[in-house]
Design a protein around this motif. Structure first.
Motif, PDB file in Angstrom:
ATOM      1  N   HIS A  69       0.865  -1.186   0.000  1.00  0.00           N
ATOM      2  CA  HIS A  69       0.000   0.000   0.000  1.00  0.00           C
ATOM      3  C   HIS A  69       0.897   1.231   0.000  1.00  0.00           C
ATOM      4  O   HIS A  69       1.502   1.579   1.005  1.00  0.00           O
ATOM      5  CB  HIS A  69      -0.919  -0.011   1.222  1.00  0.00           C
ATOM      6  CG  HIS A  69      -1.930   1.096   1.184  1.00  0.00           C
ATOM      7  ND1 HIS A  69      -2.643   1.494   2.301  1.00  0.00           N
ATOM      8  CD2 HIS A  69      -2.356   1.898   0.168  1.00  0.00           C
ATOM      9  CE1 HIS A  69      -3.444   2.493   1.965  1.00  0.00           C
ATOM     10  NE2 HIS A  69      -3.291   2.761   0.688  1.00  0.00           N
ATOM     11  N   PHE A  70       0.975   1.862  -1.154  1.00  0.00           N
ATOM     12  CA  PHE A  70       1.859   3.008  -1.362  1.00  0.00           C
ATOM     13  C   PHE A  70       1.026   4.288  -1.289  1.00  0.00           C
ATOM     14  O   PHE A  70       0.062   4.467  -2.028  1.00  0.00           O
ATOM     15  CB  PHE A  70       2.529   2.886  -2.734  1.00  0.00           C
ATOM     16  CG  PHE A  70       3.507   3.979  -3.050  1.00  0.00           C
ATOM     17  CD1 PHE A  70       4.846   3.829  -2.744  1.00  0.00           C
ATOM     18  CD2 PHE A  70       3.098   5.148  -3.675  1.00  0.00           C
ATOM     19  CE1 PHE A  70       5.767   4.826  -3.051  1.00  0.00           C
ATOM     20  CE2 PHE A  70       4.002   6.149  -3.986  1.00  0.00           C
ATOM     21  CZ  PHE A  70       5.342   5.991  -3.675  1.00  0.00           C
ATOM     22  N   GLU A  71       1.428   5.205  -0.382  1.00  0.00           N
ATOM     23  CA  GLU A  71       0.649   6.429  -0.187  1.00  0.00           C
ATOM     24  C   GLU A  71       1.555   7.658  -0.158  1.00  0.00           C
ATOM     25  O   GLU A  71       2.692   7.594   0.307  1.00  0.00           O
ATOM     26  CB  GLU A  71      -0.102   6.384   1.140  1.00  0.00           C
ATOM     27  CG  GLU A  71      -1.146   5.297   1.269  1.00  0.00           C
ATOM     28  CD  GLU A  71      -1.788   5.309   2.644  1.00  0.00           C
ATOM     29  OE1 GLU A  71      -2.932   5.796   2.763  1.00  0.00           O
ATOM     30  OE2 GLU A  71      -1.128   4.842   3.596  1.00  0.00           O
ATOM     31  N   THR A  72       1.029   8.772  -0.659  1.00  0.00           N
ATOM     32  CA  THR A  72       1.683  10.067  -0.482  1.00  0.00           C
ATOM     33  C   THR A  72       0.650  11.064   0.034  1.00  0.00           C
ATOM     34  O   THR A  72      -0.552  10.909  -0.198  1.00  0.00           O
ATOM     35  CB  THR A  72       2.273  10.607  -1.813  1.00  0.00           C
ATOM     36  OG1 THR A  72       1.216  10.766  -2.773  1.00  0.00           O
ATOM     37  CG2 THR A  72       3.334   9.678  -2.355  1.00  0.00           C
ATOM     38  N   ASP A  73       1.148  12.092   0.731  1.00  0.00           N
ATOM     39  CA  ASP A  73       0.230  13.108   1.250  1.00  0.00           C
ATOM     40  C   ASP A  73       0.062  14.239   0.234  1.00  0.00           C
ATOM     41  O   ASP A  73       0.450  14.107  -0.931  1.00  0.00           O
ATOM     42  CB  ASP A  73       0.712  13.628   2.611  1.00  0.00           C
ATOM     43  CG  ASP A  73       2.025  14.400   2.522  1.00  0.00           C
ATOM     44  OD1 ASP A  73       2.476  14.722   1.408  1.00  0.00           O
ATOM     45  OD2 ASP A  73       2.614  14.689   3.591  1.00  0.00           O
ATOM     46  N   SER A  74      -0.488  15.354   0.663  1.00  0.00           N
ATOM     47  CA  SER A  74      -0.817  16.450  -0.252  1.00  0.00           C
ATOM     48  C   SER A  74       0.407  17.123  -0.871  1.00  0.00           C
ATOM     49  O   SER A  74       0.278  17.876  -1.832  1.00  0.00           O
ATOM     50  CB  SER A  74      -1.659  17.498   0.478  1.00  0.00           C
ATOM     51  OG  SER A  74      -0.946  18.024   1.595  1.00  0.00           O
ATOM     52  N   ARG A  75       1.608  16.866  -0.317  1.00  0.00           N
ATOM     53  CA  ARG A  75       2.832  17.454  -0.875  1.00  0.00           C
ATOM     54  C   ARG A  75       3.703  16.423  -1.591  1.00  0.00           C
ATOM     55  O   ARG A  75       4.754  16.771  -2.138  1.00  0.00           O
ATOM     56  CB  ARG A  75       3.668  18.122   0.227  1.00  0.00           C
ATOM     57  CG  ARG A  75       2.963  19.240   0.962  1.00  0.00           C
ATOM     58  CD  ARG A  75       3.927  19.935   1.912  1.00  0.00           C
ATOM     59  NE  ARG A  75       3.237  20.687   2.925  1.00  0.00           N
ATOM     60  CZ  ARG A  75       2.899  20.231   4.129  1.00  0.00           C
ATOM     61  NH1 ARG A  75       3.191  18.997   4.453  1.00  0.00           N
ATOM     62  NH2 ARG A  75       2.270  20.984   4.990  1.00  0.00           N
ATOM     63  N   GLY A  76       3.297  15.159  -1.565  1.00  0.00           N
ATOM     64  CA  GLY A  76       4.096  14.110  -2.196  1.00  0.00           C
ATOM     65  C   GLY A  76       5.009  13.381  -1.238  1.00  0.00           C
ATOM     66  O   GLY A  76       5.874  12.612  -1.654  1.00  0.00           O
ATOM     67  N   PHE A  77       4.831  13.587   0.076  1.00  0.00           N
ATOM     68  CA  PHE A  77       5.609  12.864   1.083  1.00  0.00           C
ATOM     69  C   PHE A  77       4.995  11.501   1.344  1.00  0.00           C
ATOM     70  O   PHE A  77       3.773  11.331   1.306  1.00  0.00           O
ATOM     71  CB  PHE A  77       5.619  13.635   2.414  1.00  0.00           C
ATOM     72  CG  PHE A  77       6.569  14.787   2.475  1.00  0.00           C
ATOM     73  CD1 PHE A  77       7.834  14.649   3.024  1.00  0.00           C
ATOM     74  CD2 PHE A  77       6.188  16.035   1.993  1.00  0.00           C
ATOM     75  CE1 PHE A  77       8.704  15.722   3.088  1.00  0.00           C
ATOM     76  CE2 PHE A  77       7.054  17.115   2.053  1.00  0.00           C
ATOM     77  CZ  PHE A  77       8.310  16.958   2.608  1.00  0.00           C
ATOM     78  N   ARG A  78       5.853  10.535   1.649  1.00  0.00           N
ATOM     79  CA  ARG A  78       5.391   9.276   2.245  1.00  0.00           C
ATOM     80  C   ARG A  78       5.520   9.468   3.749  1.00  0.00           C
ATOM     81  O   ARG A  78       6.628   9.531   4.285  1.00  0.00           O
ATOM     82  CB  ARG A  78       6.248   8.102   1.779  1.00  0.00           C
ATOM     83  CG  ARG A  78       6.223   7.860   0.297  1.00  0.00           C
ATOM     84  CD  ARG A  78       7.034   6.635  -0.071  1.00  0.00           C
ATOM     85  NE  ARG A  78       6.368   5.402   0.356  1.00  0.00           N
ATOM     86  CZ  ARG A  78       6.906   4.186   0.261  1.00  0.00           C
ATOM     87  NH1 ARG A  78       8.126   4.056  -0.231  1.00  0.00           N
ATOM     88  NH2 ARG A  78       6.245   3.113   0.661  1.00  0.00           N
ATOM     89  N   ALA A  79       4.398   9.593   4.430  1.00  0.00           N
ATOM     90  CA  ALA A  79       4.414   9.934   5.851  1.00  0.00           C
ATOM     91  C   ALA A  79       3.969   8.753   6.701  1.00  0.00           C
ATOM     92  O   ALA A  79       3.068   8.003   6.333  1.00  0.00           O
ATOM     93  CB  ALA A  79       3.506  11.133   6.116  1.00  0.00           C
ATOM     94  N   THR A  80       4.632   8.585   7.841  1.00  0.00           N
ATOM     95  CA  THR A  80       4.229   7.582   8.818  1.00  0.00           C
ATOM     96  C   THR A  80       4.257   8.214  10.203  1.00  0.00           C
ATOM     97  O   THR A  80       4.962   9.188  10.450  1.00  0.00           O
ATOM     98  CB  THR A  80       5.178   6.359   8.826  1.00  0.00           C
ATOM     99  OG1 THR A  80       6.504   6.800   9.132  1.00  0.00           O
ATOM    100  CG2 THR A  80       5.170   5.666   7.479  1.00  0.00           C
ATOM    101  N   SER A  81       3.482   7.645  11.115  1.00  0.00           N
ATOM    102  CA  SER A  81       3.404   8.182  12.469  1.00  0.00           C
ATOM    103  C   SER A  81       3.410   7.029  13.460  1.00  0.00           C
ATOM    104  O   SER A  81       2.729   6.022  13.259  1.00  0.00           O
ATOM    105  CB  SER A  81       2.113   8.999  12.639  1.00  0.00           C
ATOM    106  OG  SER A  81       2.021   9.536  13.930  1.00  0.00           O
ATOM    107  N   TYR A  82       4.186   7.187  14.557  1.00  0.00           N
ATOM    108  CA  TYR A  82       4.286   6.127  15.544  1.00  0.00           C
ATOM    109  C   TYR A  82       4.151   6.671  16.955  1.00  0.00           C
ATOM    110  O   TYR A  82       4.677   7.741  17.272  1.00  0.00           O
ATOM    111  CB  TYR A  82       5.619   5.376  15.415  1.00  0.00           C
ATOM    112  CG  TYR A  82       5.700   4.595  14.141  1.00  0.00           C
ATOM    113  CD1 TYR A  82       4.994   3.414  13.999  1.00  0.00           C
ATOM    114  CD2 TYR A  82       6.434   5.071  13.061  1.00  0.00           C
ATOM    115  CE1 TYR A  82       5.033   2.703  12.811  1.00  0.00           C
ATOM    116  CE2 TYR A  82       6.485   4.369  11.870  1.00  0.00           C
ATOM    117  CZ  TYR A  82       5.779   3.189  11.765  1.00  0.00           C
ATOM    118  OH  TYR A  82       5.804   2.493  10.581  1.00  0.00           O
ATOM    119  N   LYS A  83       3.459   5.891  17.779  1.00  0.00           N
ATOM    120  CA  LYS A  83       3.352   6.213  19.197  1.00  0.00           C
ATOM    121  C   LYS A  83       4.504   5.540  19.947  1.00  0.00           C
ATOM    122  O   LYS A  83       5.094   4.577  19.464  1.00  0.00           O
ATOM    123  CB  LYS A  83       2.024   5.699  19.759  1.00  0.00           C
ATOM    124  CG  LYS A  83       0.798   6.303  19.088  1.00  0.00           C
ATOM    125  CD  LYS A  83      -0.475   5.700  19.655  1.00  0.00           C
ATOM    126  CE  LYS A  83      -1.700   6.290  18.965  1.00  0.00           C
ATOM    127  NZ  LYS A  83      -2.966   5.716  19.498  1.00  0.00           N
TER     128      LYS A  83
END
Length: 332
Positions: A69-83
């Motif tokens: 599952h390949f995703e980019t945000d509104s600027r073209g970044f591949r973003a991830t977030s971790y707790k």
């Protein structure tokens, strides 16, 4: 006589019209069947399209099937977030990480969370937000310009530069003269005498114009590149250069890349990024000379060269594990 001339012109016009309609139809079909992940970028040459969300069934180099599952945000970044382990995302230890890299980071055959930077974020054991801006085929100059464009928006605590052993060749406008990879080397920016420049001959400008507007042209150029690669056994045709000149060109490119790398580090530190790390796309066992050069220079500049995922990939592959994408080069 006039009637024959008129008939000939009429027939030629019909042929031209038919060819034109055929080309337009082919262009529409190509754009529909195989949409692009990248867009033309006036500064960077090309960049990932924003707001991508692609689920693909992938087959690895050894035949293993999996979904990415390949995703980019509104600027073209591949973003991830971790707790962190306490489940917090806004704690005192929260870190914003900005990553730049090439196809080993942009790799569309790996899901964001399963990519090397996704795994790294988990291993750091701190709450983090990772912004990965990767450009397949890019050199350090393009990545530096991407950082410059977004540094004030992301405001990173940590910068990670994904180096690859072909960066010195990618960053050399002189080396590009021998390249068959026109869709990269004829489009990318270069740093020369402190200024951003592009290959500027008429053929380069015409190529960029056609490449920006025609998928059919892109496909034809790629087929030509594949045929040339098979013919010369590589992506640069240095066959007409004597061994001494080849080595001088490589040494010059490596030295020039070091100047670009230093400029990137100075830019990052000036922007207030105190923690700068770097990883290599290749294991030292694969490319010892350039990897050692990168490691030494990183240490001199106060950059921490991390253990590369390539080392783990190389070791795992030696043990018979399935760790490569279908092309046999990138990580899965």
């Amino acid at each position: 006589m006039k009637e024959k001339s008129f008939k000939a012109i009429h027939n030629i016009s019909l042929v031209c019209l038919s060819v034109g309609i055929g080309l337009v139809l082919c262009e529409v079909i190509v754009r529909t069947v195989k949409p692009r992940l990248y867009r033309t970028d006036k500064l960077l040459g090309w960049s990932l399209k924003p707001n991508l969300s692609l689920r693909k069934n992938i087959t690895s180099f050894k035949g293993r099937d999996y979904e990415a599952h390949f995703e980019t945000d509104s600027r073209g970044f591949r973003a991830t977030s971790y707790k962190d382990k306490r489940g917090a995302q806004s704690t005192r230890g929260y870190k914003t990480i900005f990553i730049t890299g090439d196809s080993f980071t942009a790799n569309h055959t790996t899901s964001n969370n399963d990519s090397w930077f996704g795994v790294l974020s988990k291993e750091l054991d701190i709450a983090s937000k990772v912004y990965s801006y990767a450009i397949s085929g890019s050199g350090t100059t393009q990545q530096m310009l991407a950082f410059k464009r977004y540094k004030d928006i992301i405001k990173p605590d940590i910068l990670i530069i994904q180096f690859c052993t072909n960066d010195p060749w990618n960053d050399s406008i002189n080396y590009s003269k021998y390249s068959i990879v026109r869709n990269q080397d004829w489009r990318r920016p270069y740093l020369k005498d402190g200024n951003i420049v592009y290959n500027s001959e008429t053929k380069h400008k015409l190529y960029r114009l056609l490449h920006s507007h025609s998928r059919l042209f892109q496909m034809g150029d790629y087929i030509l590149q594949v045929l040339q690669n098979r013919s010369i056994g590589g992506y640069h045709d240095l066959s007409n250069l004597k061994p001494r000149l080849k080595q001088e060109l490589k040494d010059e490119s490596l030295e020039y890349w070091s100047k670009v790398y230093k400029k990137y580090i100075i830019l990052a530190k000036t922007a207030g990024v105190n923690d700068i790390w770097s990883i290599s796309c290749r294991s030292r066992k694969e490319k010892p000379k350039i990897t050692d050069y990168w490691t030494k220079l990183s240490n001199e500049l106060g950059v921490i060269p991390l253990e590369s995922p390539a080392d783990n990939v190389y070791n795992a592959e030696s043990e018979g594990l399935d760790v490569r994408s279908s092309d046999g080069a990138h990580w899965s």
